[in-house]
Design a protein around this motif. Structure first.
Motif, short mmCIF file in Angstrom:
data_model
loop_
_atom_site.label_atom_id
_atom_site.label_comp_id
_atom_site.label_asym_id
_atom_site.label_seq_id
_atom_site.Cartn_x
_atom_site.Cartn_y
_atom_site.Cartn_z
N THR A 329 0.91 -1.02 0.03
CA THR A 329 -0.05 0.19 0.03
C THR A 329 0.84 1.27 -0.11
N GLU A 330 1.96 1.19 0.88
CA GLU A 330 2.85 2.25 0.67
C GLU A 330 3.52 2.61 -0.69
N ILE A 332 2.20 1.81 -3.60
CA ILE A 332 1.18 2.12 -4.55
C ILE A 332 0.77 3.55 -4.24
N SER A 333 0.78 3.86 -3.20
CA SER A 333 0.62 5.54 -2.63
C SER A 333 1.78 6.12 -3.18
N PHE A 334 2.89 5.91 -2.83
CA PHE A 334 4.10 6.83 -3.37
C PHE A 334 4.23 6.75 -5.02
N GLN A 336 1.81 6.58 -7.03
CA GLN A 336 0.87 7.47 -7.70
C GLN A 336 1.22 9.14 -7.36
N TYR A 337 1.88 9.22 -6.37
CA TYR A 337 2.35 10.50 -5.86
C TYR A 337 3.45 10.98 -6.69
#
Length: 384
Positions: A329-330, A332-334, A336-337
């Motif tokens: 999840t980290e 994926i979020s990173f 995207q950012y």
């Protein structure tokens, strides 16, 4: 965001220093028109899209036709793999000046064998009269260095009524600016610097010899264009690879045309006092991108970039980000950012690859954008 699909393509692209080669459009479909993704004939297939700015490749009997001499080079080449990557990419970029991606089909070199290239890269001697490097005169103050480091071949084909014919060639010759050697086996390594003017002069002489030899190879017509491209190897401890510095073309026979000098530079971001960049605006863009993602995600071990310039014009960039993330999840979020920040802060209108690595060196995610595109495509490589 794409997960899994295209992961292999992402890994292959990440291996390149720069993104001059862009993305491929291969698939397994077939058709009878050259503009389709794969064209079948009696003996071979053509992959790729004729409308792309990338070359279509050759598949023979269901397998990609690999080079007969790829990877052959003097041993020291393994110490800076970026030289090999820049060599391949740069040859293709120069080839596009002469061989249109719409008119020609790319084939890995088939005319220079491994044994032939090994002989040419050796020192000239009684046992090896074809050696391009000068005779071994010992390790004294007047030592003859090894000038020629690697030789590469690319073939450019035409499809004539279902038969592939050789229509052009590019030969790359990699020259050393530093020669590394040992005076005795397993002893310390010494470095001999080669003056630039001597490297260039030796390269021109060797280019003429290579052209004459290639013209004599069975199957190479006397009237096809042969491009000779000269590459300067980066030192072993360089953070970037070498670059091509000149090329010339022979349209027929053994006469080389005038040499065209290139002004290609490979640089590292962030810049330092000993590592300047041609355009400070590009440096500021990268610093803004770096600060943005480091402020938002503090668990980053480093953010660097390798870029290529033609004169003062930025041509491509490859960004490496090392993280200390462990959960999917980290990541994926990173990812995207990073895609959002890259679109906002990194230079526009150039191809960019971004590789996100874990602390163990394994690729966690990969993002890419071709020249002229706005959004980045991304691939997550972790999880099941």
């Amino acid at each position: 965001m794409k997960r899994k699909a295209g992961a292999f393509v992402g890994i292959c692209l990440a291996a390149l220093l720069l993104v001059g080669c862009g993305k491929s459009n291969n698939s397994s479909s077939s058709g009878s028109n050259d503009t389709t993704t794969t064209k079948k004939t009696d003996k071979f297939q053509i992959t790729g899209d004729a409308d792309s700015d990338q070359y279509r490749g050759v598949i023979e009997n269901g397998r990609y036709r690999i080079s007969k001499s790829r990877g052959v080079g003097v041993q020291q080449d393994a110490n800076n793999m970026l030289n090999l990557k820049n060599f391949d990419i740069g040859m293709t970029d120069i080839s596009k000046k002469f061989f249109s991606t719409q008119s020609y089909i790319f084939q890995e070199g088939q005319y220079l064998s491994t044994s032939t290239v090994e002989k040419w890269l050796g020192r000239q001697s009684k046992d090896n009269p074809d050696g391009l490097n000068p005779v071994d005169n010992g390790n004294g103050s007047n030592r003859n260095p090894m000038y020629v480091q690697q030789i590469g071949e690319q073939d450019y084909m035409k499809n004539n009524n279902g038969k592939l014919t050789l229509a052009g060639m590019t030969i790359g010759i990699g020259m050393n600016q530093k020669d590394y050697y040992q005076k005795q086996q397993y002893g310390p390594t010494f470095t001999q610097s080669i003056p630039h003017d001597k490297m260039v002069a030796q390269g021109k002489a060797d280019a003429q010899k290579v052209l004459e030899r290639v013209r004599k190879i069975d199957g190479v017509p006397n009237n096809i264009p042969i491009v000779i491209a000269m590459f300067e190897q980066a030192p072993n401890d360089s953070l970037v690879g070498g670059s091509f510095y000149a090329y010339a073309v022979s349209n027929s026979g053994t006469q080389l045309g005038d040499w065209k000098n290139l002004d290609i530079k490979n640089v590292v971001f962030p810049a330092t006092s000993t590592n300047s960049v041609p355009n400070s605006n590009d440096e500021h863009s990268f610093e803004n991108f770096k600060d943005k993602i480091q402020n938002f995600f503090p668990n980053l071990a480093g953010v660097t970039a390798q870029a290529q310039y033609d004169g003062n014009t930025l041509k491509g960039m490859n960004v490496n980000i090392t993280t200390q993330f462990y959960s999917e999840t980290e990541i994926i979020s990173f990812t995207q950012y990073v895609a959002q920040a890259a679109q906002s802060y990194l230079p526009n209108k150039i191809p960019i690859d971004i590789q996100i690595l874990g602390s163990d060196g394994k690729t966690q995610a990969f993002l890419s954008r071709n020249a002229g595109e706005g959004k980045f495509e991304s691939h997550i490589l972790t999880g099941n």
